[in-house]
Design an enzyme around this catalytic site. Sequence first.
Site, PDB file in Angstrom:
ATOM      1  N   HIS A   1      -6.396  -5.398 -21.087  1.00  0.00           N
ATOM      2  CA  HIS A   1      -7.598  -6.018 -20.527  1.00  0.00           C
ATOM      3  C   HIS A   1      -7.897  -5.547 -19.113  1.00  0.00           C
ATOM      4  O   HIS A   1      -8.784  -6.097 -18.439  1.00  0.00           O
ATOM      5  CB  HIS A   1      -7.463  -7.546 -20.543  1.00  0.00           C
ATOM      6  CG  HIS A   1      -8.767  -8.263 -20.630  1.00  0.00           C
ATOM      7  ND1 HIS A   1      -9.424  -8.762 -19.544  1.00  0.00           N
ATOM      8  CD2 HIS A   1      -9.554  -8.540 -21.699  1.00  0.00           C
ATOM      9  CE1 HIS A   1     -10.549  -9.340 -19.919  1.00  0.00           C
ATOM     10  NE2 HIS A   1     -10.651  -9.219 -21.219  1.00  0.00           N
TER      11      HIS A   1
ATOM     12  N   ASP B   1      -9.268 -17.751 -16.872  1.00  0.00           N
ATOM     13  CA  ASP B   1     -10.366 -18.248 -17.706  1.00  0.00           C
ATOM     14  C   ASP B   1     -10.253 -17.760 -19.145  1.00  0.00           C
ATOM     15  O   ASP B   1     -10.755 -18.406 -20.067  1.00  0.00           O
ATOM     16  CB  ASP B   1     -11.711 -17.803 -17.127  1.00  0.00           C
ATOM     17  CG  ASP B   1     -12.065 -18.558 -15.858  1.00  0.00           C
ATOM     18  OD1 ASP B   1     -11.657 -19.726 -15.728  1.00  0.00           O
ATOM     19  OD2 ASP B   1     -12.742 -17.985 -14.980  1.00  0.00           O
TER      20      ASP B   1
ATOM     21  N   GLU C   1     -15.079 -24.160 -10.358  1.00  0.00           N
ATOM     22  CA  GLU C   1     -15.620 -22.815 -10.214  1.00  0.00           C
ATOM     23  C   GLU C   1     -17.108 -22.907  -9.932  1.00  0.00           C
ATOM     24  O   GLU C   1     -17.782 -23.854 -10.353  1.00  0.00           O
ATOM     25  CB  GLU C   1     -15.393 -21.973 -11.476  1.00  0.00           C
ATOM     26  CG  GLU C   1     -13.966 -21.532 -11.669  1.00  0.00           C
ATOM     27  CD  GLU C   1     -13.787 -20.515 -12.793  1.00  0.00           C
ATOM     28  OE1 GLU C   1     -12.639 -20.099 -13.005  1.00  0.00           O
ATOM     29  OE2 GLU C   1     -14.785 -20.130 -13.437  1.00  0.00           O
TER      30      GLU C   1
END
Length: 519
Positions: A87, A162, A278
């Site tokens: 990722h 997240d 956030e």
Amino acid sequence: MAESFPFPTFLILIFLIILSGLTFTMGYKLRDDPEAIKLASSDFGHIHRYNPAAVLYPASINDISSLIKFSNNVSTPFSIAARGHGHSTRGQAMAPNGVVVDMTSLKNYSPHVSGISVNSSNNSGININNNDNYADVGGGQLWIDVLHATLEHGLTPVSWTDYLYLTVGGTLSNAGISGSAFRFGPQITNVYEMDVVTGQGGFVTCSPQKNSELFFGVLGGLGQFGIITRARIALEPAPKRVKWVRMLYSDFSTFARDQERLISLNGRKQSNALDYLEGSLMLNRGPPDNWRSSFFPQSSHSRIISLVTKRGIIYCLEVSKYYDEHTETTVKKELELLFKGLCFLPGFLFEKDVSYVDFLNRVRSGEEKLHSQGQWDVPHPWLNLFIPKSSISDFDAGVFKDIVLRRNITTGPVLVYPMNRTKWDDRMSAVIPQEDVFYTVGFLHSSGFDDWEAFEEQNEEILGFCDRAGLEVKQYLPHIKTQQGWINHFGSKWKAFLKKKALFDPKRILSPGQRIFNN
């Protein structure tokens, strides 16, 4: 796309490994076929492509150690990179002309060494660092699997990213941040102990009390000193459900002030603190929801779109509070007290009540939707920054209200939220601004294969603005192109970082894709 390194003939190296007499576990695979090479030569970013010479699918920790030792003992060492879920966005987990180690293959062979083992105070008298609840987790395990395994014991890690389909070793090599970091710290500050294979092939167990230089170096160390094969993660009792709220703002200073006020309540056991916070930008580029989560009720879309169209930028504050059967009667009142005095736009507060798992795994449905539309495996020219609190208003004026609006190409989520420096440990390799409060800003762009350069140009303009304005930002998940740039990035930590590299990976074998020592 970035140009690949030339592909060498690797059969010689394979024969050398066989002839060297190294002992690999039955079941390991060292592959140089086109399929393996293709997979290991790209990542989530789909911008850089570097071919390794081979890919190791280890069946044990010993396979990794043997490979690293062999590289150290040949006349020309080859580079080695650990790859988790791939990722990264800039080739950080690639090994041009070297060997990529697929860490996820370990869980197929060694469940006792590289799986997930949960220790609960309910079933053991062992006391570790005065904390009875922890999980021993293989470096190649995904956080989503850690979540499910710990919930079976009524426990959970407290600090998250997240997106949960990332490996434990991967996030700990960076920091591991999300809206929970203001209160619980990044993931790297919630680790008790690790097993690490160093750049010399040694297998070392380390903690704050034992082999501490390696422990603190590896956490946030971008894979430069060793490969994490096990981490002991702190656990706490798991909540059941989440009150999830979003509020809209038209004024940045008000938005920032309210965020900073809310994160000032950050005690780990503080009942009146939020569990997650956030912020993000809403731009006039389509519906108010994005791929990270669908939240706003359909009935409110038109008035939200009208607000964004009128203002150009709207700021969204997103918070959550966890609860269970013991606190379900008080959670609503606690939120009301927390929200008292906040200056969000009247009529633009939206609330959901969801399960704890659904909240933590909220990005997954968006990923699956993009997969079905063929929009997931595309270039992701991301830019992630840490910005001192004293500079965030200048950043808003010079970047959000100028560069972003003027270029009018930003399509993905743009995150902006504060964290507390006291929740970080400066002994670790991760680099953050020096101020007590700093913001993370993430431009999470998706693009086509023929237009990603436009986003790169915007990223460069943003970095250029920060440099000229003297904002002293730091990159998170850094992509830095020069040695001097890395020296500037690490600042006062550079000499210690260099010393640890010489101590734990003197031949500079590990993680060449970061390009810290091989620009």
